[in-house]
Design a protein around this motif. Structure first.
Motif, PDB file in Angstrom:
ATOM      1  N   ASN A 161       0.735  -1.188   0.058  1.00 24.94           N
ATOM      2  CA  ASN A 161       0.073  -0.077   0.104  1.00 24.94           C
ATOM      3  C   ASN A 161       0.855   1.024  -0.001  1.00 24.94           C
ATOM      4  O   ASN A 161       1.984   1.145  -0.044  1.00 24.94           O
ATOM      5  N   ALA A 162       0.379   2.353   0.093  1.00 24.58           N
ATOM      6  CA  ALA A 162       1.119   3.576  -0.151  1.00 24.58           C
ATOM      7  C   ALA A 162       1.546   3.865   1.127  1.00 24.58           C
ATOM      8  O   ALA A 162       2.475   5.191   1.175  1.00 24.58           O
ATOM      9  N   ASP A 163       1.359   3.234   2.237  1.00 23.93           N
ATOM     10  CA  ASP A 163       1.936   3.673   3.444  1.00 23.93           C
ATOM     11  C   ASP A 163       2.936   2.774   4.281  1.00 23.93           C
ATOM     12  O   ASP A 163       3.611   2.899   5.223  1.00 23.93           O
ATOM     13  N   GLY A 164       3.482   1.895   3.601  1.00 28.81           N
ATOM     14  CA  GLY A 164       4.245   0.932   4.003  1.00 28.81           C
ATOM     15  C   GLY A 164       5.108  -0.126   3.327  1.00 28.81           C
ATOM     16  O   GLY A 164       4.264  -0.688   2.635  1.00 28.81           O
TER      17      GLY A 164
ATOM     18  N   TRP B  44       5.527   3.438  -5.316  1.00 32.07           N
ATOM     19  CA  TRP B  44       4.730   3.053  -4.243  1.00 32.07           C
ATOM     20  C   TRP B  44       3.079   3.580  -4.743  1.00 32.07           C
ATOM     21  O   TRP B  44       2.117   3.344  -4.143  1.00 32.07           O
ATOM     22  N   GLN B  45       3.154   4.682  -5.400  1.00 29.29           N
ATOM     23  CA  GLN B  45       1.841   5.169  -5.947  1.00 29.29           C
ATOM     24  C   GLN B  45       1.047   4.418  -6.742  1.00 29.29           C
ATOM     25  O   GLN B  45      -0.116   4.318  -6.632  1.00 29.29           O
ATOM     26  N   ARG B  46       1.633   3.114  -7.253  1.00 30.46           N
ATOM     27  CA  ARG B  46       0.975   2.037  -8.139  1.00 30.46           C
ATOM     28  C   ARG B  46       1.105   1.139  -7.436  1.00 30.46           C
ATOM     29  O   ARG B  46       0.586   0.031  -7.872  1.00 30.46           O
ATOM     30  N   CYS B  47       1.038   1.068  -5.887  1.00 32.29           N
ATOM     31  CA  CYS B  47       0.941   0.045  -5.132  1.00 32.29           C
ATOM     32  C   CYS B  47      -0.446  -0.979  -5.587  1.00 32.29           C
ATOM     33  O   CYS B  47      -1.446  -0.596  -6.060  1.00 32.29           O
ATOM     34  N   PRO B  48      -0.420  -2.473  -5.314  1.00 24.01           N
ATOM     35  CA  PRO B  48       0.673  -3.170  -4.717  1.00 24.01           C
ATOM     36  C   PRO B  48       1.700  -3.590  -5.644  1.00 24.01           C
ATOM     37  O   PRO B  48       1.587  -4.046  -6.661  1.00 24.01           O
ATOM     38  N   VAL B  49       3.051  -3.269  -4.949  1.00 25.68           N
ATOM     39  CA  VAL B  49       3.997  -3.608  -6.281  1.00 25.68           C
ATOM     40  C   VAL B  49       5.173  -4.455  -5.247  1.00 25.68           C
ATOM     41  O   VAL B  49       5.173  -4.405  -3.899  1.00 25.68           O
TER      42      VAL B  49
ATOM     43  N   GLY C 143      -2.835   3.704  -6.439  1.00 25.00           N
ATOM     44  CA  GLY C 143      -3.305   2.275  -6.785  1.00 25.00           C
ATOM     45  C   GLY C 143      -3.025   2.176  -7.993  1.00 25.00           C
ATOM     46  O   GLY C 143      -2.962   2.869  -8.992  1.00 25.00           O
ATOM     47  N   PHE C 144      -2.968   0.726  -8.466  1.00 29.50           N
ATOM     48  CA  PHE C 144      -2.342   0.286  -9.749  1.00 29.50           C
ATOM     49  C   PHE C 144      -3.504   0.977 -10.778  1.00 29.50           C
ATOM     50  O   PHE C 144      -2.797   1.357 -11.821  1.00 29.50           O
TER      51      PHE C 144
END
Length: 920
Positions: free
Chosen positions: A343-346, A389-394, A542-543
Motif C-alpha cells: 500500500n502507499a503507507d508502508g 509506491w503510488q502504483r501499489c501493490p508492487v 493504486g495500480f
C-alpha cells in the motif's frame, strides 16, 4: 449594454480584420519570431547525474523552415551533443514543435540553448543494427541485444567479454476465481510475454528507440497484448522501458494475480563479494551482502568489513583472519530477497537463504523508491520502476543470488496481493430498462446499463529502468539513481517562450501585476495545491487509480463521494486535465507538471478503450473507472494528451493520439443518445451531452458539436500537424463549413454526421443547448482551429454561440429565436464571452465576461481559501483538509476560465470590483 442581433452581426463583420490582427499567427508575424529556444531543468537545477533526457521545444510560425537542423549550446559556449526531430509543423510547413534528445552523464549545464545549426556528436554514439533475429545496440562499453521473437525482450547486455544481464522478459499470472471465493490450493496459470514484432524507431547517435509488441502466452492461450519501447541514450549504461498492456480478458473469470518484468544476472566470484541493495524512502539505501562478513563472532579484518559494506572487492582471501577464512562455509548465504510495498503507507524487506526455508524479517519503512540491485565488484544490474509506491501493490524480488545466476523481478502488480478484481461493483439493482436506468441516474448520478461496465479494453502504462553496471555502485550513487527514478530529470522550455510561439489557444504566463490579477492567481495556486494535497490525504493511489481525482465531495461523511455513482472518479469530467496543463504552461511549476503527467498517463489508458466494441471512446465518471455506460469521445479526446506529447515527445502518448483518429467510426457501435425519450417528455438524460434525436441515414451518426466533434477534431488537428497530411485538415474544414451552414449553427448542439466525408448533413434547425458542449476542450480546440484555418462562416457561428450562451433571456431569444434553457456552468462559460469580446474588440462584452466570472452563484467564490479547514479526531480516519464547496467540475472550469479570461481580457480587469455575496 444589450447586444442586438443586428449590432452583433455588424460588429462581427467590422471586427474581422481586427480579430485577425490579434490571432496568435498574426501576433508572431509582427516580430515575435524566435530562432532560439532556452531550456531549463524542471526542478530548477541539473541533477548530479542522469541517464538521458528528451524534451520538446516550440517555434513561432514562419520562424524555421521545415528542414532546419539544430544545435545545443551551454551557457559556457560549449556545444552539447543532441539529436533532434520535428514533431509538428505549421500550416505553411514551417517548424512548430521539435523533440530533442540529450546524452546521459553528469555535469550537465544549468541551462541550454537550442538554435539552428550543426549538432555536436556524442563522444561515443549509440547505434542500432538488425542482426538476423535480433537488434544489437552498441552504447559505449555496453552492447545490448534485443530479441525480435521469442520470450526474451532483452537477450543480453555485455560489457566487453562479460555478460551482466540476460533473458529480460514479461510474466503474468491469473486465477479463475476472486480472492474472497477461493479455497486452499486454487491453481494459478502462468503466462510469459511472447514477442510478435520488434523494430528500430530511432537509430542514434544520441538516442536509440526500439518498439516491441507481443502478447502473453500460457496454457494454450494468448492474451494481455503489450507494446513497449526501449530507450538507450549515449553516455548511459541504462535502458528506459515504457511498457503498456491492454486487459482483454473477462472480468468474471480472469483475475490477474501478478504482472512482472523479470531478468537474469550472471554472478561471479565469492558470495561474500556479492551485493544486494534496495532503495528505501528519501535517500535511504538498504545494503547487504549475500554472505555477510560483518557482525560475526570472529573478525575477518577491518579491510574485509569495510569493503563489503562499501560494495567494493574485498582483499585476497589469504589476508582474512584464519578463524573466519577456515569457517566460511558455516556463514549462511542469503539467496532470496523481497521488498514489498502493498500500500502507499508502508514497505517491508524480508530475506531467506533459499527456497524451502523460512523468511526472516529484515526492515521496513514508509515509501520505497522502487530501486533494487544485485551484483558484485565485477558487474551487476540495478532495476527500478517509476511511480513505485503510488502504483501499489508492487514488489521487488531477487532470487538465487548465492548461485551463478540471480533472478530479479519487478512486480508492477505484486503476486502476493489480492487478485485483481475488475468485476462490476453491483448487480444492476433491477435497472433493466432505459426508464429505470434514468431513474437510477437521478438518484446516484450513475448512467448504468447492463454489460457496459466492462474493463475489457482498458490499458495501463508503466515505466521501468535497467542499468547494466561494471561494479556495485556506491550508496550515494544508488540514492541518485533512485531519486531520478522517482523524479525523472526533465528539460523544459520557459513559459514565456511557449507563449511567444502562439500555441494551444488563449493563455498567458502568470501575472500578479495588479491586486485583482494577483487575487485570481492566488486562488488558482490555492486550488492546485489543495488537489495536490488531496491526492496524498485521500490516498488516491493504486495500480488502476493513480492519476485520477474524485468528482464531488460529501460534507456529511467528510469524504469524497467514492461510492456514489457518477460522483466518484472524475475521468476527465469538465477537463481537469486541461486545467492542469494550462496551469503548467503558464507557471512552469514542477509539482503541477507531475500532477498533469500522472493524470495524462491514467486518463489516456485506464479511462479509455483500446480494443473491443468501444475502442476509441472513453468512459464517463463513476465508482469504477470503466463502470459508467456512457462511452464518449469527450473522455478519449486528444485535447487532453497533446500538450504532454509535445512537451515530452512521449511516443506512447503519440500512439494514443493516433488511436483517437477513428473515434467517429466508434459512434457506429455506440449510440450516445440511445436513452433519450426514455423518460416523460423525452428529456435528455442529464450528464450525457447527447443531442436531440434526428434519425441518421446509413453511413451517418448523430454527433454533438462540442463533446464529440471538437473532441475528435483535436486528434485530426494533431495528426495534420504531425504528418502534414491534409486529409485531416480537410476533414476539419468539412465539419466547420457544414456546422456553419446549418440553420441554427452551433445552437443546434449537434446534427447528423456523414462518416465518409466528415460533413454534417442536418437538420440543425432547432435550438438544442447543452451546458456540456463547450467544456471538454471545445473552447481550446476552437481557439486553435480559428487561428490556423480561415473559415469565416464558422468563425461567425462560433462567435454567435460565445456571445449568446451567457446572454440575458431577451438577448438570447433575439439572437436564436428560441427561449433560453439548457444552460448552466455560467462561470466556466465566461471565457466564451471573453473570447468574443477580444475578437470583436467589445469592451462591454469584456465587462460582462468578468461579471460572469465573479458570479459565485454560477461557480466558485473568490474566497475559496477562507473556507478551508482541517478535520481531525474521531470525525475522520486521519487528519484531512476540507473545502466543502469545491468540486472537481467547479475547480476545473473556474481555473480554465481564470486562465483564459486573464489572457483575453486581463487588461479590462482593473475597472471591475467584484462583490462577494454572503456565505450561505
Amino acid at each position: 449594454m444589450p447586444i442586438s442581433r443586428r449590432r452583433f452581426v455588424q460588429s462581427t463583420a467590422l471586427a474581422s480584420c481586427a480579430a485577425l490582427a490579434i490571432s496568435p499567427g498574426a501576433l508572431l508575424a509582427q516580430g515575435a519570431r524566435s530562432r532560439t529556444q532556452a531550456l531549463r531543468w524542471l526542478d530548477g537545477s541539473p541533477p548530479p547525474a542522469q541517464d538521458g533526457v528528451t524534451c520538446g521545444a516550440a517555434w513561432p510560425q514562419g520562424a524555421l523552415p521545415a528542414r532546419t537542423s539544430f544545435a545545443a549550446i551551454a551557457a559556457s559556449g560549449d556545444a552539447v551533443p543532441m539529436q533532434s526531430w520535428v514533431t509538428a509543423r505549421w500550416p505553411d510547413g514551417t517548424v512548430k514543435w521539435t523533440a530533442h534528445a540529450f546524452p546521459g552523464g553528469s555535469g550537465d549545464p544549468a541551462t541550454l540553448t537550442i538554435a539552428p545549426g550543426r549538432p555536436a556528436a556524442p563522444a561515443e554514439p549509440v547505434r542500432a543494427v538488425v542482426r538476423g533475429d535480433a537488434i544489437e545496440i552498441s552504447n559505449g562499453p555496453v552492447v545490448w541485444t534485443v530479441g525480435r521473437s521469442g520470450q526474451a525482450i532483452i537477450r543480453s547486455a555485455r560489457r566487453g567479454d562479460a555478460e551482466v544481464l540476460r533473458d529480460v522478459g514479461l510474466t503474468a499470472s491469473s486465477q479463475s476465481e476472486a480472492e474472497a471465493e477461493l479455497g486452499e490450493g486454487t491453481p494459478l496459470t502462468r503466462f510469459d510475454g511472447m514477442i510478435q514484432s520488434a523494430e528500430i524507431e530511432q537509430g542514434g547517435p544520441v538516442r536509440v528507440t526500439i518498439r516491441v509488441s507481443g502478447v502473453h502466452q500460457g496454457a494454450g492461450r494468448e492474451w494481455l497484448p503489450f507494446t513497449l519501447r526501449l530507450y538507450f541514450h549515449a553516455g548511459s549504461p541504462a535502458v528506459r522501458i515504457v511498457h503498456s498492456f491492454v486487459f482483454d480478458g473477462d472480468a468474471a473469470t480472469d483475475f490477474i494475480r501478478g504482472l512482472g518484468l523479470t531478468g537474469q544476472v550472471p554472478l561471479r566470484g565469492a558470495t561474500y563479494d556479492r551485493h544486494v541493495r534496495f532503495a528505501g524512502s528519501n535517500d535511504g539505501i538498504w545494503a547487504e551482502a549475500v554472505r555477510p562478513l560483518t557482525g560475526l563472532r570472529r573478525d575477518p579484518g577491518a579491510a574485509f568489513r569495510q569493503a563489503q559494506v562499501a560494495g567494493q572487492a574485498t582483499p585476497p582471501l589469504e589476508q582474512m583472519g584464519d578463524s573466519v577464512r577456515e569457517n566460511l562455509q558455516f556463514i549462511p548465504e542469503w539467496g532470496d530477497f523481497t521488498l514489498s510495498q502493498p500500500n502507499a503507507d508502508g514497505f517491508t524487506i524480508v530475506k531467506r537463504t533459499k527456497a524451502g526455508h523460512g523468511w526472516i524479517d529484515v526492515d521496513g519503512g514508509e515509501r520505497a523508491r522502487g530501486l533494487g540491485y544485485v551484483g558484485s565488484p565485477s558487474g551487476g544490474v540495478a532495476f527500478g520502476q517509476g511511480d513505485f509506491w503510488q502504483r501499489c501493490p508492487v514488489r521487488l524480488d531477487i532470487r538465487d543470488a548465492h548461485t551463478d545466476s540471480a533472478t530479479f523481478r519487478l512486480w508492477y502488480h505484486a503476486p502476493d496481493a489480492p487478485a485483481m478484481d475488475l468485476r462490476f461493483y453491483h448487480d444492476g439493482l433491477g435497472m433493466e430498462s432505459y426508464v429505470d436506468q434514468n431513474r437510477g441516474l437521478d438518484v446516484t448520478y450513475e448512467d448504468y446499463e447492463p454489460g457496459y461496465g466492462s474493463p475489457t479494453g482498458i490499458a495501463r502504462t508503466t515505466e521501468f529502468t535497467l542499468w547494466a553496471l561494471p561494479a556495485t555502485p556506491s550508496a550515494e550513487r544508488l540514492a541518485q539513481m533512485a531519486h531520478n527514478l522517482a523524479t525523472p530529470a526533465r528539460l523544459m522550455p520557459e513559459p514565456a517562450a511557449l507563449h511567444a510561439a502562439g500555441l494551444f489557444g488563449d493563455w498567458s504566463p502568470v501575472d500578479r501585476s495588479t491586486p485583482a490579477k494577483a487575487e485570481i492567481e492566488d486562488q488558482n495556486h490555492f486550488l492546485l495545491t489543495f488537489y495536490r494535497d488531496q491526492v496524498e490525504q485521500r490516498r488516491w493511489y493504486g495500480f488502476w487509480s493513480y492519476g485520477d481525482w474524485m468528482h464531488s465531495y460529501d460534507r456529511d461523511r467528510h469524504v469524497w463521494k467514492y461510492d456514489i455513482g457518477g460522483f466518484a472518479w472524475a475521468n476527465s469530467e469538465l477537463s481537469p486535465d486541461l486545467w492542469l496543463w494550462y496551469s503548467y504552461l503558464r507557471s512552469g511549476d514542477a509539482a503541477t507538471f507531475r500532477l498533469a503527467e500522472a493524470m495524462t498517463r491514467h486518463t489516456g489508458e485506464v479511462d479509455c478503450y483500446h480494443l473491443g466494441p468501444w475502442k476509441g471512446l472513453g468512459t464517463r465518471h463513476g465508482v469504477q473507472h470503466w463502470a459508467d455506460s456512457s462511452k464518449q469521445p469527450r473522455v478519449s479526446t486528444a485535447a487532453y494528451r497533446r500538450i504532454y506529447y509535445y512537451l515530452t515527445a512521449d511516443e506512447r502518448t503519440g500512439d494514443l493520439l493516433r488511436e483517437a483518429l477513428a473515434g467517429d467510426e466508434a459512434l457506429t457501435r455506440v449510440d450516445i443518445g440511445r436513452k433519450v425519450g426514455a423518460r416523460p417528455g423525452g428529456v435528455i438524460a442529464a450528464g450525457t451531452g447527447a443531442t436531440v434525436r434526428s434519425n441518421p441515414r446509413a453511413g451517418e451518426v448523430e454527433m454533438s458539436f462540442g463533446t464529440s466533434w471538437c473532441s475528435l477534431a483535436a486528434a485530426w488537428l494533431t495528426e495534420w500537424e504531425r504528418t502534414g497530411d491534409t486529409r485531416w485538415r480537410d476533414r476539419i474544414v468539412a465539419g466547420m463549413t457544414t456546422i456553419a451552414a446549418l440553420p441554427k449553427g452551433w445552437f443546434a448542439g449537434g446534427a447528423n454526421y456523414d462518416l465518409a466525408t466528415g460533413r454534417f448533413t442536418g437538420p440543425g434547425d432547432e435550438v438544442s443547448m447543452s451546458h456540456l458542449n463547450a467544456v471538454f476542450g471545445a473552447v481550446e480546440v476552437n481557439s486553435e482551429l480559428l487561428s490556423l484555418l480561415d473559415v469565416p462562416a464558422y468563425r461567425r457561428t462560433w462567435l454567435d454561440y460565445c456571445v449568446a450562451y451567457n446572454a440575458s433571456d431577451e438577448e438570447f431569444q433575439a439572437m436564436t429565436g428560441a427561449r433560453r434553457r439548457g444552460r448552466n456552468l455560467g462561470q466556466g462559460h465566461s471565457r466564451l464571452t471573453a473570447y468574443a469580446a477580444r475578437q470583436l474588440g467589445d469592451a462591454a462584452l469584456a465587462q460582462r465576461a468578468w461579471s460572469e466570472f465573479y458570479d459565485a452563484d454560477a461557480g466558485l467564490r473568490m474566497d475559496v481559501a477562507g473556507s478551508q479547514r482541517q478535520l481531525h479526531g474521531p470525525a475522520v480516519l486521519r487528519p484531512v483538509d476540507e473545502v466543502a464547496n469545491v468540486s472537481t467540475n467547479g475547480a476545473s472550469q473556474w481555473g480554465l476560465a481564470a486562465i483564459q479570461n486573464l489572457a483575453l481580457i486581463g487588461d479590462q480587469l482593473g475597472t471591475l470590483t467584484p462583490v462577494l455575496p454572503p456565505r450561505r
